[in-house]
Motif scaffolding. Structure first.
Motif, PDB file in Angstrom:
ATOM      1  N   ASN A 169       2.435  -8.986  -1.153  1.00  0.00           N
ATOM      2  CA  ASN A 169       2.120  -7.670  -0.597  1.00  0.00           C
ATOM      3  C   ASN A 169       2.788  -7.511   0.764  1.00  0.00           C
ATOM      4  N   SER A 192       2.527  -5.153   2.747  1.00  0.00           N
ATOM      5  CA  SER A 192       1.652  -4.520   3.737  1.00  0.00           C
ATOM      6  C   SER A 192       0.975  -5.594   4.579  1.00  0.00           C
ATOM      7  N   ASP A 214       0.848  -1.196   0.000  1.00  0.00           N
ATOM      8  CA  ASP A 214       0.000   0.000   0.000  1.00  0.00           C
ATOM      9  C   ASP A 214       0.879   1.241   0.000  1.00  0.00           C
ATOM     10  N   GLU A 250       0.649   4.032   1.512  1.00  0.00           N
ATOM     11  CA  GLU A 250       0.904   4.598   2.841  1.00  0.00           C
ATOM     12  C   GLU A 250       2.071   3.875   3.529  1.00  0.00           C
TER      13      GLU A 250
END
Length: 210
Positions: A185, A187, A132, A134
């Motif tokens: 991923n 995240s 992500d 962020e």
């Protein structure tokens, strides 16, 4: 081809290189990132600075057929190579170096369209690491000591550059799951967990071939 090759595509700030480093350490094999540029420079006769200046940077015009025609005639030293723009010569020299490395040893290669260069290699496992925005901004901010907003802008700019380069020189789409064997991923998984997943995938992949 008994050498096992792992290519790592990655979003900027996703920890892709860290995954590659840990994977290489776990397997006791070499990781090629900037080292690939040094070797390509040495083998091609171009200075290393030229490779650094063109490293994963998009270009304005390129004929896919020219790449294939050049390689079908025995490598980038063939006649069409002489008339190419410098950025094309750099790409082909790097392309050739990637193939030589894969023939010589098991290794991890980060970025630089390695999955495309080794598309015909059955021992190549192609991974894409993403996260992500962020989380990537936080990682970049901490590493470079900059604001998260600046880190986010940097990530988006680098991703766009990498995508443009990859999409241009290959017949695939950067970041598209269909372009890779495995997408992870960071995240949702730690970089250590990503290494475990890659190793398990390799194990299952090898068993499937039996």
């Amino acid at each position: 081809m008994s050498n096992k090759i792992y290519t790592i595509g990655r979003e900027f700030g996703s920890g892709g290189k860290e995954v590659g480093e840990k994977l290489a350490a776990e397997l006791g094999i070499k990781l090629y990132d900037k080292e690939l540029l040094q070797q390509a420079a040495k083998e091609s006769g171009f200075c290393e600075e030229i490779f650094e200046n063109h490293d994963e940077k998009p270009t304005s015009s390129f004929l896919y057929s020219l790449v294939m025609d050049t390689y079908s005639t025995g490598g980038y030293s063939a006649a069409p190579f002489l008339d190419m723009p410098l950025n094309h010569k750099v790409f082909l020299a790097q392309f050739d170096t990637i193939k030589k490395i894969a023939e010589r040893e098991s290794c991890v290669i980060v970025g630089r369209c390695a999955d495309y260069a080794l598309a015909s290699n059955p021992q190549c496992l192609n991974v894409f690491i993403h996260a992500d925005i962020e989380d990537r901004a936080k990682r970049i901010s901490k590493k470079l000591n900059i604001t998260e907003q600046k880190a986010k802008d940097m990530a988006q700019k680098q991703d766009k550059q990498r995508a443009s380069y990859y999409n241009y020189y290959t017949c695939k789409k950067w970041g598209d799951s269909k372009s890779y064997d495995l997408c992870l991923n960071t995240s949702k998984l730690s970089t250590d967990d990503c290494v475990k997943m890659i190793l398990e995938y390799r194990k299952l992949m090898d068993e499937h071939k039996k």
